[in-house]
Design an enzyme around this catalytic site. Sequence first.
Site, PDB file in Angstrom:
ATOM      1  N   LYS A  76     -12.592  -1.577   5.917  1.00  0.00           N
ATOM      2  CA  LYS A  76     -11.800  -2.457   6.769  1.00  0.00           C
ATOM      3  C   LYS A  76     -12.370  -2.461   8.187  1.00  0.00           C
ATOM      4  CE  LYS A  76      -9.370  -2.696   3.060  1.00  0.00           C
ATOM      5  NZ  LYS A  76      -8.177  -1.953   2.721  1.00  0.00           N
ATOM      6  N   ASP A 119      -1.909   6.789   6.008  1.00  0.00           N
ATOM      7  CA  ASP A 119      -2.959   5.923   5.478  1.00  0.00           C
ATOM      8  C   ASP A 119      -3.294   4.940   6.598  1.00  0.00           C
ATOM      9  OD1 ASP A 119      -4.525   3.985   4.335  1.00  0.00           O
ATOM     10  OD2 ASP A 119      -3.172   3.539   2.666  1.00  0.00           O
ATOM     11  N   TRP A 161       0.843  -1.211   0.000  1.00  0.00           N
ATOM     12  CA  TRP A 161       0.000   0.000   0.000  1.00  0.00           C
ATOM     13  C   TRP A 161       0.866   1.244   0.000  1.00  0.00           C
ATOM     14  CZ3 TRP A 161      -4.338  -0.465  -2.118  1.00  0.00           C
ATOM     15  CH2 TRP A 161      -5.119  -1.611  -1.939  1.00  0.00           C
TER      16      TRP A 161
HETATM   17  C1  LIG Z   1      -7.642  -1.377   1.395  1.00  0.00           C
HETATM   18  C2  LIG Z   1      -6.566  -0.381   1.497  1.00  0.00           C
HETATM   19  C3  LIG Z   1      -6.428   0.678   0.583  1.00  0.00           C
HETATM   20  C4  LIG Z   1      -7.303   0.830  -0.636  1.00  0.00           C
HETATM   21  O1  LIG Z   1      -8.621   1.072  -0.345  1.00  0.00           O
HETATM   22  P1  LIG Z   1      -9.702   1.259  -1.511  1.00  0.00           P
HETATM   23  O2  LIG Z   1     -10.914   1.656  -0.774  1.00  0.00           O
HETATM   24  O3  LIG Z   1      -9.827  -0.050  -2.233  1.00  0.00           O
HETATM   25  O4  LIG Z   1      -9.211   2.331  -2.415  1.00  0.00           O
HETATM   26  C5  LIG Z   1      -5.412   1.592   0.790  1.00  0.00           C
HETATM   27  N1  LIG Z   1      -4.572   1.482   1.840  1.00  0.00           N
HETATM   28  C6  LIG Z   1      -4.679   0.475   2.733  1.00  0.00           C
HETATM   29  C7  LIG Z   1      -3.720   0.410   3.878  1.00  0.00           C
HETATM   30  C8  LIG Z   1      -5.673  -0.486   2.599  1.00  0.00           C
HETATM   31  O5  LIG Z   1      -5.785  -1.480   3.488  1.00  0.00           O
END
Ligand SMILES: *Cc1c(COP(=O)(O)O)cnc(C)c1O
Length: 368
Positions: free
Chosen positions: A203, A179, A102
């Site tokens: 998540k 993030d 990521w």
């Molecule tokens: C799932 C995830 C993303 C991407 O999320 P989307 O909603 O599919 O764009 C980005 N960063 C992390 C750490 C993630 O777990």
Amino acid sequence: MRKIYNFSAGPAVLPEEVLEQAREEMLDWHSSGMSVMEMSHRGKEFMSIADETESALRELAGIPDHYKVLFLQGGASSQFAMVPMNLLGEKGKADYVNTGQWSAKAISEARNYGSIQIAASSENDGFNSVPPLAQWHISPGTAYVHYASNETIGGVEFQWIPDLSAAAGGSKDIPLVADMSSNFLSRPFDVSKFGLIYAGAQKNVGPAGLVVVIVREDLLDIPPLAGTPAMFRYKTHADNTSMYNTPPTYAIYIMGLVMEWLKKQGGLTAIEQRNITKARLIYDLIDTSSFYHCPVNRADRSRMNVPFTLSDPGLDEAFLKQAQAHGLIQLKGHRSVGGMRASIYNAMPLEGVQTLVTFMREFEKNHA
Ligand SMILES: *Cc1c(COP(=O)(O)O)cnc(C)c1O
């Protein structure tokens, strides 16, 4: 009670109470005669839902008044572009920490907009750890420093918030950007240490598509890069309390129910304790077995996503099949790493993890 435990990395399990309440309110929310999906986003009913969702989040996370909360769309991936478009400013450069897939996506997107330096990386060790702050090098004139607080695929999690004033070349004035998609609200965190936090909802807090952004107000004064669309400017959304266009209303509503559920669980301190207990159950089993293996450095292991392999990959298929028969689903590891991955977000009950651990013991006994 549902009959399965869902270990998906995302979209992921939601609290059963939340889904039940959503079902009860599906056709007629609070005697309004409407489903939340049918409400005007500018009507008093939905405005109250959005307000309560934001204030519950502010209360849970202790968000200071000089931070804006934005409910945006496009998932966390859209933030990979929005962050540099809005925060690079005239400095034109930013530092990123690379701890896995990521991080790498965020870095490659940011490179479309400015000069991006890698402040630290765990590439040399196969992305199985978090680089200690002593190895970070912040470049002069950087607009911000970005990192992923939990690598959902690699199962690597920061157990600490980087103090940029203690890093080589760093200072406390450099905005820290995180993030937090896959560990958001899984533990208490000090918002005041960040310039900006973003988290995709699917998540830990709600349905896919919605992304929550927490941004310090002074950063909204940085002029976005020329040509940045209105929808991609934080200020557009901050000036219109996330109602510049139609926000993802139903996702915000579900997130609001999850916030109420979290408060009922005792807030972030209580949920953190439960998350520690759940993660420890699986890691203890892995570490006392020669049949299961987790490649991640112990101190940096994720409480949310537990990747593990079997000593004989030839048994993977049998493991997944028998797990499924025990009601344990979505345990297959990410296609890029193979093996297994158990995602055990806030809403995964302790019983789910206990059932998994019991199954893993039994599988080992029968196949070791
Ligand atoms: C799932 C995830 C993303 C991407 O999320 P989307 O909603 O599919 O764009 C980005 N960063 C992390 C750490 C993630 O777990």
